[in-house]
Design a protein around this motif. Sequence first.
Motif, short mmCIF file in Angstrom:
data_model
loop_
_atom_site.label_atom_id
_atom_site.label_comp_id
_atom_site.label_asym_id
_atom_site.label_seq_id
_atom_site.Cartn_x
_atom_site.Cartn_y
_atom_site.Cartn_z
N ALA A 134 1.37 -1.45 -0.15
CA ALA A 134 0.22 -0.22 -0.12
C ALA A 134 1.01 1.08 0.43
N LEU A 135 -0.30 2.42 -0.20
CA LEU A 135 0.85 4.03 -0.01
C LEU A 135 0.43 4.77 1.80
N TYR A 136 1.72 3.54 2.28
CA TYR A 136 1.61 4.30 3.56
C TYR A 136 1.71 5.69 3.91
N TYR A 137 0.74 6.88 4.66
CA TYR A 137 1.03 7.91 4.88
C TYR A 137 1.00 8.66 6.72
N CYS A 138 2.27 9.08 6.75
CA CYS A 138 2.16 9.75 7.60
C CYS A 138 1.04 11.08 8.86
N ALA A 139 0.33 10.82 9.50
CA ALA A 139 -0.64 11.71 9.46
C ALA A 139 -0.27 12.43 11.33
N HIS A 140 -0.78 13.49 11.38
CA HIS A 140 0.01 14.71 12.19
C HIS A 140 -1.92 14.78 13.19
N ALA A 141 -2.12 13.89 14.32
CA ALA A 141 -3.66 14.38 14.17
C ALA A 141 -3.56 16.03 15.40
N ASP A 142 -5.07 16.53 15.30
CA ASP A 142 -4.79 18.00 16.09
C ASP A 142 -5.49 17.78 17.12
N SER A 143 -4.56 16.49 18.29
CA SER A 143 -5.00 16.81 19.24
C SER A 143 -3.83 15.41 19.88
N PRO A 144 -3.93 15.78 21.69
CA PRO A 144 -2.15 15.06 21.75
C PRO A 144 -2.24 13.97 21.45
N ALA A 145 -3.75 13.03 21.89
CA ALA A 145 -4.33 11.73 21.64
C ALA A 145 -4.30 10.63 20.17
N VAL A 146 -4.75 9.82 21.02
CA VAL A 146 -4.51 8.52 19.86
C VAL A 146 -5.71 8.16 19.32
N LEU A 147 -5.96 8.87 17.98
CA LEU A 147 -6.20 8.25 17.29
C LEU A 147 -6.23 7.42 15.71
N THR A 148 -7.97 6.86 15.68
CA THR A 148 -8.00 5.62 14.59
C THR A 148 -8.76 6.43 13.59
N ILE A 149 -9.15 7.27 13.31
CA ILE A 149 -9.82 7.79 12.20
C ILE A 149 -9.13 9.15 11.15
N PRO A 150 -9.11 8.48 10.02
CA PRO A 150 -8.40 9.81 9.00
C PRO A 150 -9.61 11.56 9.56
N GLN A 151 -10.17 11.16 10.13
CA GLN A 151 -10.85 13.02 10.02
C GLN A 151 -10.11 13.85 11.41
N GLY A 152 -9.71 12.35 12.16
CA GLY A 152 -9.39 13.34 13.10
C GLY A 152 -7.48 13.76 12.96
N TYR A 153 -7.09 13.75 11.58
CA TYR A 153 -5.81 14.03 11.38
C TYR A 153 -5.92 15.48 10.37
N ASP A 154 -5.19 16.26 10.79
CA ASP A 154 -5.14 18.02 10.01
C ASP A 154 -4.02 18.10 9.05
N PHE A 155 -3.09 16.74 9.35
CA PHE A 155 -1.79 17.43 8.16
C PHE A 155 -1.78 15.73 7.69
N TRP A 156 -1.09 16.18 6.69
CA TRP A 156 -0.35 14.14 5.91
C TRP A 156 0.43 14.77 5.10
N GLY A 157 1.14 13.58 5.24
CA GLY A 157 2.63 13.15 4.32
C GLY A 157 2.21 12.98 2.57
N GLN A 158 3.07 12.88 1.79
CA GLN A 158 2.89 12.58 0.33
C GLN A 158 2.47 11.29 0.09
N GLY A 159 2.38 10.32 1.62
CA GLY A 159 2.74 9.07 1.30
C GLY A 159 4.32 7.71 0.24
N THR A 160 5.21 7.40 1.45
CA THR A 160 5.87 6.31 0.92
C THR A 160 5.26 4.58 0.26
N GLN A 161 5.54 3.54 -0.94
CA GLN A 161 4.97 2.66 -1.50
C GLN A 161 5.79 1.63 -1.21
N VAL A 162 4.96 1.12 -0.23
CA VAL A 162 5.33 -0.54 0.19
C VAL A 162 4.83 -1.31 -0.22
N THR A 163 5.79 -2.83 -1.38
CA THR A 163 5.50 -2.91 -2.00
C THR A 163 5.81 -4.54 -1.26
#
Length: 124
Positions: free
Chosen positions: A92-121
């Motif tokens: 898959a394409l793996y993305y790093c994401a920055h949350a909009d809170s200090p907590a651990v979040l599992t839904i994309p909507q909880g993240y406000d900034f994203w990287g471009q992704g890096t491919q893992v095959t």
Amino acid sequence: QVQLAELGGGLAQPGGSLTLSCAASGRAFTTYGMGWFRQAPGKDREFVAAISWLAGVTLYRDSVKGRFTISRDNAKNTVSLQMNNLKPEGTALYYCAHADSPAVLTIPQGYDFWGQGTQVTVSS
């Protein structure tokens, strides 16, 4: 504003290992949770792992528990994902994401900034 840059993707054989890293710049990094997501072709983006801002709490999707490890270095503004015993379904394409809170979040909507992704095959 936060800029995220992922490194470390590539090709691995089933059972192999890869380490992804994400460098953050911009807004304060240390007081926010961070996460990794992935998206395979034709599928929705899915949660992989997350870590709280003090790294005291981590969370993983069930299919990667025991094989992946998320960590962060707040002094270096980096977050990493060590992936062991890789499986073909991890391709898959793996993305790093920055949350909009200090907590651990599992839904994309909880993240406000994203990287471009890096491919893992994962393939033999």
